[in-house]
Design an enzyme around this catalytic site. Sequence first.
Site, PDB file in Angstrom:
ATOM      1  N   GLY A  59      -5.088  14.388   8.280  1.00 50.31           N
ATOM      2  CA  GLY A  59      -4.833  12.930   8.414  1.00 50.31           C
ATOM      3  C   GLY A  59      -3.517  12.681   8.081  1.00 50.31           C
ATOM      4  CG  ASN A  60      -1.668   9.656   9.656  1.00 50.26           C
ATOM      5  OD1 ASN A  60      -1.990   8.439   9.508  1.00 50.26           O
ATOM      6  ND2 ASN A  60      -2.020  10.142  10.826  1.00 50.26           N
ATOM      7  NE  ARG A  61       0.776   7.869   1.772  1.00 57.99           N
ATOM      8  CZ  ARG A  61       1.843   7.175   1.405  1.00 57.99           C
ATOM      9  NH1 ARG A  61       2.924   7.866   1.392  1.00 57.99           N
ATOM     10  NH2 ARG A  61       1.550   6.100   0.259  1.00 57.99           N
ATOM     11  CB  SER A  62      -1.566   5.048   9.517  1.00 56.71           C
ATOM     12  OG  SER A  62      -1.900   4.006  10.233  1.00 56.71           O
TER      13      SER A  62
END
Length: 413
Positions: free
Chosen positions: A217-220
Amino acid sequence: MNKQQQGQDRPRVVLGVSGGIAAYKACELLRRLTESGHDVRVVPTAASLHFIGEATWAALSGNPAGTEVWESVHEVPHVRIGQTADLVVVAPATADLLAKAAHGLADDLLTNTLLTARCPVIFAPAMHTEMWEHAATQENVATLRRRGAIVIEPAVGRLTGADTGKGRFPDPVEIFDLCRRVLARGDRAVTQDLAGRHVVVTAGGTREPLDPVRYLGNRSSGRQGYALARAAAARGARVTLVAGNTELPDPAGVDVLPVGTARQLREAVLKVAADADAVVMAAAVADFRPAVYTTGKIKKIDGVEPEPITLVRNPDILAELSADRLRPGQVVVGFAAETDDVLANGRAKLARKGCDLLVVNEVGEDKAFGSAENEAVVLAADGTETPVPYGPKEALAETVWDLVVPRLAGPRG
Ligand code: CTP
């Protein structure tokens, strides 16, 4: 001349309440408005008093809360309340109230107030799906919007009783947020430059599963995309928000489609963007996904090294939307999060993706992700560059729409 123009301090808000069960939720809206320093005059309809009594409104607002024009006649309330308001918000607005407002009827204090108000007016409808979808209601809503009123799209969800559907009263926190933004915009508040337009915004980040419990995933956080959706709704657009893995509340009047992976996001966007005037890709879409999804949880085995994870490319949705233009004249906006050579990388990305606008911002450990602020440069395909100074994500959202509006082509809707 309204109260703010007269130089007095507290913004004066009229909270109109019409006769729906959601009247009880308007108490929360009133509380937020008064606690944040607004002078609120509640104007209920007689029918609404079946749900919440006059004493509750008077006690919570600190002002009288009559329904009729025949009370305190010497103060000419049927004219004065509307004339001196900085904002009128009708929440909930029933089908009957919308019909009266659209046709200029004035048979009680609230409908008189709506005719005399020269400030921004917001309606937050709440009713059963059948009533909302009825041609009569839809035409009344269209009439009110054409005249500059903001009519929030009702939420989808549980209605009175067991049924669910569109018509639910939007979250009072979201209505409050819209009121504050409309008041803050002052003269620009009535700008409904996206009325009759359908816009699609993507927000949040995608998650690419490795097995049933793990993902890449990512930190958005989704905050920039949600700010864009809210801003578009306040400017009159029908907004579809394709949201990847955020925990943010649904913005008032926005259709939210939750998605998980990049491929789900692509499928959802392609479907809803077919009739969209603009698509803004604010989501952080994973460029890669694991080549293999393991249906059972990947277990560690003593003495055995883990298998390397092989990645494959995800479809580039922004490039696809830019190349194919699902609707002639559709405006496509991308975002670029860069850590180095921010502008040079941004310009190259704009050319590579083929979109009309690219919002370029610098990201890092403590920059942009999850924060309420952002700083960016909006690059346009025509070569113009618009710097947006460090500030709230709402301000960047307004600038993006300011740049989208003149690029919109063709008829509305
Ligand atoms: N985007 C997309 N589909 C993808 C990846 C990204 O539509 N598979 C969109 C994002 O929503 C964003 C823009 O493309 O609007 C920029 O994404 P970014 O990942 O920064 O760009 P890339 O072209 O992937 O470049 P790089 O990873 O090399 O920085």
